[in-house]
Design a protein around this motif. Structure first.
Motif, PDB file in Angstrom:
ATOM      1  N   TRP A 145      -9.862   2.452 -22.000  1.00 31.94           N
ATOM      2  CA  TRP A 145      -9.464   1.349 -21.106  1.00 31.94           C
ATOM      3  C   TRP A 145      -8.604   1.863 -19.954  1.00 31.94           C
ATOM      4  O   TRP A 145      -8.830   1.521 -18.791  1.00 31.94           O
ATOM      5  CB  TRP A 145      -8.712   0.259 -21.868  1.00 31.94           C
ATOM      6  CG  TRP A 145      -8.311  -0.859 -20.964  1.00 31.94           C
ATOM      7  CD1 TRP A 145      -7.111  -1.059 -20.380  1.00 31.94           C
ATOM      8  CD2 TRP A 145      -9.160  -1.904 -20.479  1.00 31.94           C
ATOM      9  NE1 TRP A 145      -7.134  -2.167 -19.577  1.00 31.94           N
ATOM     10  CE2 TRP A 145      -8.384  -2.710 -19.619  1.00 31.94           C
ATOM     11  CE3 TRP A 145     -10.490  -2.237 -20.692  1.00 31.94           C
ATOM     12  CZ2 TRP A 145      -8.898  -3.827 -18.987  1.00 31.94           C
ATOM     13  CZ3 TRP A 145     -10.994  -3.363 -20.061  1.00 31.94           C
ATOM     14  CH2 TRP A 145     -10.205  -4.144 -19.219  1.00 31.94           C
ATOM     15  N   ALA A 146      -7.613   2.678 -20.281  1.00 32.53           N
ATOM     16  CA  ALA A 146      -6.692   3.174 -19.253  1.00 32.53           C
ATOM     17  C   ALA A 146      -7.428   3.992 -18.200  1.00 32.53           C
ATOM     18  O   ALA A 146      -7.245   3.778 -16.993  1.00 32.53           O
ATOM     19  CB  ALA A 146      -5.589   4.011 -19.906  1.00 32.53           C
ATOM     20  N   LEU A 147      -8.256   4.915 -18.631  1.00 36.43           N
ATOM     21  CA  LEU A 147      -8.964   5.763 -17.671  1.00 36.43           C
ATOM     22  C   LEU A 147     -10.056   4.998 -16.930  1.00 36.43           C
ATOM     23  O   LEU A 147     -10.237   5.193 -15.723  1.00 36.43           O
ATOM     24  CB  LEU A 147      -9.545   6.984 -18.374  1.00 36.43           C
ATOM     25  CG  LEU A 147      -8.504   7.978 -18.895  1.00 36.43           C
ATOM     26  CD1 LEU A 147      -9.172   9.094 -19.680  1.00 36.43           C
ATOM     27  CD2 LEU A 147      -7.678   8.541 -17.746  1.00 36.43           C
ATOM     28  N   ALA A 148     -10.760   4.114 -17.617  1.00 39.50           N
ATOM     29  CA  ALA A 148     -11.820   3.336 -16.962  1.00 39.50           C
ATOM     30  C   ALA A 148     -11.248   2.444 -15.872  1.00 39.50           C
ATOM     31  O   ALA A 148     -11.798   2.376 -14.762  1.00 39.50           O
ATOM     32  CB  ALA A 148     -12.588   2.515 -17.985  1.00 39.50           C
ATOM     33  N   THR A 149     -10.138   1.776 -16.162  1.00 43.38           N
ATOM     34  CA  THR A 149      -9.557   0.894 -15.141  1.00 43.38           C
ATOM     35  C   THR A 149      -8.915   1.691 -14.012  1.00 43.38           C
ATOM     36  O   THR A 149      -8.968   1.271 -12.858  1.00 43.38           O
ATOM     37  CB  THR A 149      -8.539  -0.083 -15.756  1.00 43.38           C
ATOM     38  OG1 THR A 149      -7.506   0.647 -16.429  1.00 43.38           O
ATOM     39  CG2 THR A 149      -9.210  -1.045 -16.719  1.00 43.38           C
ATOM     40  N   ALA A 150      -8.314   2.834 -14.341  1.00 41.96           N
ATOM     41  CA  ALA A 150      -7.719   3.672 -13.285  1.00 41.96           C
ATOM     42  C   ALA A 150      -8.811   4.196 -12.349  1.00 41.96           C
ATOM     43  O   ALA A 150      -8.663   4.144 -11.120  1.00 41.96           O
ATOM     44  CB  ALA A 150      -6.929   4.823 -13.898  1.00 41.96           C
ATOM     45  N   PHE A 151      -9.916   4.687 -12.919  1.00 43.08           N
ATOM     46  CA  PHE A 151     -11.012   5.168 -12.075  1.00 43.08           C
ATOM     47  C   PHE A 151     -11.687   4.021 -11.325  1.00 43.08           C
ATOM     48  O   PHE A 151     -12.115   4.189 -10.184  1.00 43.08           O
ATOM     49  CB  PHE A 151     -12.037   5.948 -12.902  1.00 43.08           C
ATOM     50  CG  PHE A 151     -11.631   7.362 -13.169  1.00 43.08           C
ATOM     51  CD1 PHE A 151     -11.493   8.275 -12.139  1.00 43.08           C
ATOM     52  CD2 PHE A 151     -11.366   7.786 -14.465  1.00 43.08           C
ATOM     53  CE1 PHE A 151     -11.107   9.592 -12.375  1.00 43.08           C
ATOM     54  CE2 PHE A 151     -10.988   9.096 -14.724  1.00 43.08           C
ATOM     55  CZ  PHE A 151     -10.856   9.998 -13.671  1.00 43.08           C
ATOM     56  N   GLN A 196      -1.463   3.065 -13.431  1.00 38.06           N
ATOM     57  CA  GLN A 196      -2.481   2.274 -14.118  1.00 38.06           C
ATOM     58  C   GLN A 196      -2.857   2.909 -15.453  1.00 38.06           C
ATOM     59  O   GLN A 196      -3.021   2.212 -16.453  1.00 38.06           O
ATOM     60  CB  GLN A 196      -3.725   2.104 -13.246  1.00 38.06           C
ATOM     61  CG  GLN A 196      -4.846   1.322 -13.914  1.00 38.06           C
ATOM     62  CD  GLN A 196      -4.427  -0.072 -14.335  1.00 38.06           C
ATOM     63  OE1 GLN A 196      -3.619  -0.731 -13.686  1.00 38.06           O
ATOM     64  NE2 GLN A 196      -4.967  -0.544 -15.453  1.00 38.06           N
ATOM     65  N   ALA A 197      -2.987   4.218 -15.493  1.00 36.56           N
ATOM     66  CA  ALA A 197      -3.331   4.896 -16.748  1.00 36.56           C
ATOM     67  C   ALA A 197      -2.241   4.712 -17.801  1.00 36.56           C
ATOM     68  O   ALA A 197      -2.507   4.821 -18.998  1.00 36.56           O
ATOM     69  CB  ALA A 197      -3.583   6.379 -16.491  1.00 36.56           C
ATOM     70  N   GLY A 198      -1.047   4.375 -17.365  1.00 35.84           N
ATOM     71  CA  GLY A 198       0.059   4.133 -18.283  1.00 35.84           C
ATOM     72  C   GLY A 198      -0.135   2.931 -19.178  1.00 35.84           C
ATOM     73  O   GLY A 198       0.623   2.746 -20.139  1.00 35.84           O
ATOM     74  N   ILE A 199      -1.142   2.093 -18.916  1.00 37.83           N
ATOM     75  CA  ILE A 199      -1.427   0.957 -19.790  1.00 37.83           C
ATOM     76  C   ILE A 199      -1.801   1.446 -21.183  1.00 37.83           C
ATOM     77  O   ILE A 199      -1.709   0.703 -22.162  1.00 37.83           O
ATOM     78  CB  ILE A 199      -2.527   0.034 -19.200  1.00 37.83           C
ATOM     79  CG1 ILE A 199      -2.652  -1.280 -19.995  1.00 37.83           C
ATOM     80  CG2 ILE A 199      -3.875   0.723 -19.154  1.00 37.83           C
ATOM     81  CD1 ILE A 199      -1.456  -2.168 -19.925  1.00 37.83           C
ATOM     82  N   ALA A 200      -2.176   2.706 -21.293  1.00 34.90           N
ATOM     83  CA  ALA A 200      -2.504   3.264 -22.611  1.00 34.90           C
ATOM     84  C   ALA A 200      -1.294   3.244 -23.551  1.00 34.90           C
ATOM     85  O   ALA A 200      -1.457   3.104 -24.763  1.00 34.90           O
ATOM     86  CB  ALA A 200      -3.035   4.689 -22.471  1.00 34.90           C
ATOM     87  N   THR A 201      -0.102   3.357 -23.012  1.00 32.90           N
ATOM     88  CA  THR A 201       1.106   3.431 -23.848  1.00 32.90           C
ATOM     89  C   THR A 201       1.325   2.172 -24.680  1.00 32.90           C
ATOM     90  O   THR A 201       1.434   2.260 -25.908  1.00 32.90           O
ATOM     91  CB  THR A 201       2.336   3.751 -22.982  1.00 32.90           C
ATOM     92  OG1 THR A 201       2.099   4.978 -22.292  1.00 32.90           O
ATOM     93  CG2 THR A 201       3.588   3.873 -23.830  1.00 32.90           C
ATOM     94  N   PRO A 202       1.397   0.976 -24.078  1.00 32.61           N
ATOM     95  CA  PRO A 202       1.570  -0.208 -24.932  1.00 32.61           C
ATOM     96  C   PRO A 202       0.350  -0.463 -25.821  1.00 32.61           C
ATOM     97  O   PRO A 202       0.493  -0.996 -26.926  1.00 32.61           O
ATOM     98  CB  PRO A 202       1.811  -1.351 -23.943  1.00 32.61           C
ATOM     99  CG  PRO A 202       1.320  -0.864 -22.637  1.00 32.61           C
ATOM    100  CD  PRO A 202       1.455   0.625 -22.654  1.00 32.61           C
TER     101      PRO A 202
END
Length: 115
Positions: A57-63, A14-20
């Protein structure tokens, strides 16, 4: 594996959404620099957003997924449980398609200005 290992795997996927999202921000950066002639000091004011939005966004959604216990076995790996699918769309697929649109639009505009 265990539920703990599944949660860990899901968290990092999920944190990988930061890449795109970072890719889209980089596309905006080049668009502003090349097509619109922004100076480095002007772009520097936006730098905190270019990095902040994707990582927050990536960390908030992952947590959030950890807090909501959403990470489950999802066919090939552990990720957001298939049902209800709204979480996948809100936390990952929706932002992914938005970033694809932003990056594509920025690159088309950039290309049209340098061809």
């Amino acid at each position: 594996g265990t539920q703990a290992s599944c949660t860990a795997q899901g968290f990092f996927i999920q944190a990988g959404i930061a890449t795109p999202m970072l890719n889209a921000m980089l596309s905006i950066y080049y668009l502003l620099l090349v097509r619109y002639g922004w100076k480095e000091h002007e772009i520097k004011k936006l730098q905190k957003y270019f990095f902040g939005i994707p990582f927050i966004w990536a960390l908030a959604t992952a947590f959030a997924c950890v807090g909501l216990s959403l990470f489950q076995e999802a066919n090939f790996w552990c990720w957001i449980a298939p049902l209800p699918s709204i979480y996948r769309w809100v936390f990952f697929f929706g932002p992914l398609w938005i970033t694809i649109f932003i990056a594509t639009t920025a690159m088309v505009l950039l290309y049209s200005s340098v061809k």
